[in-house]
Design an enzyme around this catalytic site. Structure first.
Site, PDB file in Angstrom:
ATOM      1  N   GLU A 281       0.826  -1.214   0.000  1.00 53.11           N
ATOM      2  CA  GLU A 281       0.000   0.000   0.000  1.00 53.11           C
ATOM      3  C   GLU A 281       0.858   1.261   0.000  1.00 53.11           C
ATOM      4  O   GLU A 281       0.439   2.312  -0.456  1.00 53.11           O
ATOM      5  CB  GLU A 281      -0.945   0.009   1.210  1.00 53.11           C
ATOM      6  CG  GLU A 281      -2.381  -0.167   0.792  1.00 53.11           C
ATOM      7  CD  GLU A 281      -3.404  -0.068   1.914  1.00 53.11           C
ATOM      8  OE1 GLU A 281      -3.085   0.420   3.000  1.00 53.11           O
ATOM      9  OE2 GLU A 281      -4.547  -0.487   1.664  1.00 53.11           O
ATOM     10  N   HIS A 302       8.002 -26.643  -0.495  1.00 55.42           N
ATOM     11  CA  HIS A 302       7.326 -27.766  -1.141  1.00 55.42           C
ATOM     12  C   HIS A 302       6.162 -27.300  -2.008  1.00 55.42           C
ATOM     13  O   HIS A 302       5.400 -28.113  -2.509  1.00 55.42           O
ATOM     14  CB  HIS A 302       6.837 -28.752  -0.076  1.00 55.42           C
ATOM     15  CG  HIS A 302       7.958 -29.342   0.732  1.00 55.42           C
ATOM     16  ND1 HIS A 302       8.511 -30.575   0.453  1.00 55.42           N
ATOM     17  CD2 HIS A 302       8.655 -28.845   1.775  1.00 55.42           C
ATOM     18  CE1 HIS A 302       9.500 -30.816   1.313  1.00 55.42           C
ATOM     19  NE2 HIS A 302       9.607 -29.777   2.127  1.00 55.42           N
ATOM     20  N   LYS A 416     -13.683   0.457  -4.348  1.00 54.49           N
ATOM     21  CA  LYS A 416     -14.743   0.892  -3.425  1.00 54.49           C
ATOM     22  C   LYS A 416     -15.824   1.643  -4.193  1.00 54.49           C
ATOM     23  O   LYS A 416     -17.010   1.431  -3.988  1.00 54.49           O
ATOM     24  CB  LYS A 416     -14.168   1.825  -2.344  1.00 54.49           C
ATOM     25  CG  LYS A 416     -13.387   1.116  -1.271  1.00 54.49           C
ATOM     26  CD  LYS A 416     -13.087   2.101  -0.157  1.00 54.49           C
ATOM     27  CE  LYS A 416     -12.092   1.524   0.825  1.00 54.49           C
ATOM     28  NZ  LYS A 416     -11.570   2.516   1.751  1.00 54.49           N
TER      29      LYS A 416
HETATM   30  O1  PA5 Z   1      -3.325   1.208   5.913  1.00 50.56           O
HETATM   31  C1  PA5 Z   1      -4.403   1.735   5.692  1.00 50.56           C
HETATM   32  O2  PA5 Z   1      -4.574   2.949   5.746  1.00 50.56           O
HETATM   33  C2  PA5 Z   1      -5.598   0.882   5.338  1.00 50.56           C
HETATM   34  O3  PA5 Z   1      -5.249  -0.448   5.210  1.00 50.56           O
HETATM   35  C3  PA5 Z   1      -6.666   1.007   6.412  1.00 50.56           C
HETATM   36  O4  PA5 Z   1      -6.124   0.576   7.632  1.00 50.56           O
HETATM   37  C4  PA5 Z   1      -7.897   0.169   6.062  1.00 50.56           C
HETATM   38  O5  PA5 Z   1      -8.389   0.545   4.818  1.00 50.56           O
HETATM   39  C5  PA5 Z   1      -8.982   0.344   7.124  1.00 50.56           C
HETATM   40  O6  PA5 Z   1      -9.342   1.687   7.221  1.00 50.56           O
HETATM   41  P1  PA5 Z   1     -10.168   2.195   8.478  1.00 50.56           P
HETATM   42  O7  PA5 Z   1      -9.329   2.009   9.694  1.00 50.56           O
HETATM   43  O8  PA5 Z   1     -10.408   3.647   8.201  1.00 50.56           O
HETATM   44  O9  PA5 Z   1     -11.425   1.401   8.557  1.00 50.56           O
END
Ligand code: PA5
Length: 429
Positions: A281, A302, A416
């Site tokens: 990310e 394996h 989304k």
């Molecule tokens: O690292 C990040 O920002 C994302 O993975 C969020 O943690 C994830 O999308 C969850 O978001 P939220 O805590 O707003 O529900």
């Protein structure tokens, strides 16, 4: 923790390392001075020193309450809102934590998918048990945890009644905004704060991770102490995390676009997932970025071992070596010796695991796979806290070397948007 780069000989030269040094110094300064991209999300950099000590004490106190009144804690969250907690609990209490005899609650995770099967299984697990919920969402608007929370809240209110259920629901979210904050205020739930200058994937050492981790009886003070030591070690531009970021960057620029984090303990599988999210990310954007992946050896030798040894994709491995196993199991001799393994009589299984590590490393290295080794003296709270901070810091430096903002995730919005349209969300045309 020791960073070992000798298995990069022949893949990376000292000249290349020297050439990139000025860029690393700039990236390091940008990170520490808050002058780089995403500078609003650098709260994690000094967190191991500056964390809110009152909130920390409250986390410990709430964890004790949950330990006293609950058989089960369900942590509801997705991405950075659950991966860190799960990784730490499994790493330190093993992947069989829930199945082993203990005096602490089982910890389950929900709201990290939209699977009805998963949710209904969790509901079954709660029958006849005392349950607490920890809903974790920084934005307070993410669909997966919001849906799971609706279902599990209903179960809790049917089980305990509205007012008693409220005493077993803990909300970790933004201090001011978001639907979850509003729900929490209205219902009088105990609320913990996700600092607004820390993004989800950098939040494991905040209340996001610490409450569930403490419920599983992990020493969170030691976890923070390890992270604090790492913070001190990363203060100068030439530090282990920056060197690791340099190795990754130089390999990436030579076409090694996949990194496999290799562990030798099944209990580190979830840590591999946390690592994967952190780097994917943070770096996978603007058409750039290494693809992080993870494997457990010998298990995966394996399955994907053949490909790692001589498949097409140019990849490298980052191997986590834990020097000392906390337990010793010896291979027993047997009278008939039909499997011919009596030569291993009384040998520790940990010795075999370490030999497999050395054998795989050599074979892969000779097969053209560069290896970076991270050596931990032991897998305990302190060293894990260190490793977490090490990876966070390395990820930020890596992102800056790559020329991306390691603290945003614009690509996640695309699916989304489509999904919200498909489920007829008001305002999404
Ligand atoms: O690292 C990040 O920002 C994302 O993975 C969020 O943690 C994830 O999308 C969850 O978001 P939220 O805590 O707003 O529900």
């Amino acid at each position: 923790m020791k960073l070992i780069g000798k298995y990069l000989d022949g893949f990376i030269s000292q000249q290349q390392i020297d050439k990139i040094k000025p860029k690393v110094i700039r990236a390091h300064a940008a990170l520490l001075n808050g002058t780089g991209a995403g500078a609003d999300y650098l709260g994690w950099v000094n967190l191991p020193k500056n964390y809110d000590k009152t909130e920390f004490a409250r986390i410990k106190q709430l964890a004790r309450k949950i330990q006293t009144d609950s058989d089960i804690l369900i942590v509801i969250g997705v991405g950075g809102s659950y991966l860190g907690a799960r990784a730490v609990i499994e790493a330190l209490k093993t992947n069989l934590y829930n199945d082993l005899p203990k005096n602490t609650p089982n910890v389950y995770f929900a709201g990290n998918s939209l699977s009805s099967v998963d949710l209904s299984n969790l509901l079954k697990l709660c029958e006849g048990k005392d349950v607490s919920l920890n809903v974790v969402s920084k934005s307070g608007t993410t669909l997966e945890p919001a849906v799971a929370f609706r279902v599990l809240k209903q179960m809790m209110e049917q089980k305990y009644g509205v007012s008693q259920a409220a005493k077993r629901i803990y909300v970790t979210t933004d201090s001011k905004k978001g639907a979850l904050k509003a729900i929490s205020d209205k219902n009088g739930y105990e609320t913990l704060v996700v600092p607004n200058n820390i993004g989800g994937r950098y939040s494991v050492l905040t209340a996001v991770g610490l409450l569930p981790i403490a419920v599983a009886d992990v020493n969170i003070s030691q976890l923070m102490a390890g992270a604090a030591k790492a913070r001190t070690d990363m203060k100068l531009p030439d530090n282990p995390a920056s060197r690791y970021a340099v190795y990754r960057n130089l390999l990436y620029n030579q076409g090694y676009i996949t990194e496999i984090l290799v562990n030798f303990e099944p209990s580190l599988a979830q840590f591999g997932q946390w690592f994967g999210q952190l780097f994917a990310e943070s770096e996978g954007k603007d058409g750039k970025g290494l693809l992080p992946n993870d494997a457990i050896f010998t298990t995966d030798l394996h399955s994907i071992g053949q490909y790692l040894q001589d498949g097409k994709c140019k990849l490298f491995e980052t191997v986590v070596r834990v020097k000392n196993s906390p337990v010793e199991i010896l291979v027993p001799a047997v009278d008939d010796n039909l499997d011919g393994l009596n030569f291993l009589d009384n040998q520790p299984v940990a010795f075999l695991n370490d030999s497999a590590r050395r054998g795989a490393l050599r074979a892969h290295n000779e097969g053209g796979v560069p290896n970076i080794v991270l050596e931990l003296p032991a897998l305990d709270e302190f060293n894990l806290g260190y490793l977490i901070y090490f990876f966070e810091f390395a990820c930020a430096i890596s992102g800056y070397l790559l020329g991306v903002n390691p603290f945003d995730q614009p690509g996640v919005e695309a699916y989304k948007h489509n999904m919200y349209q498909l489920i007829h969300t008001p305002g999404h045309k």
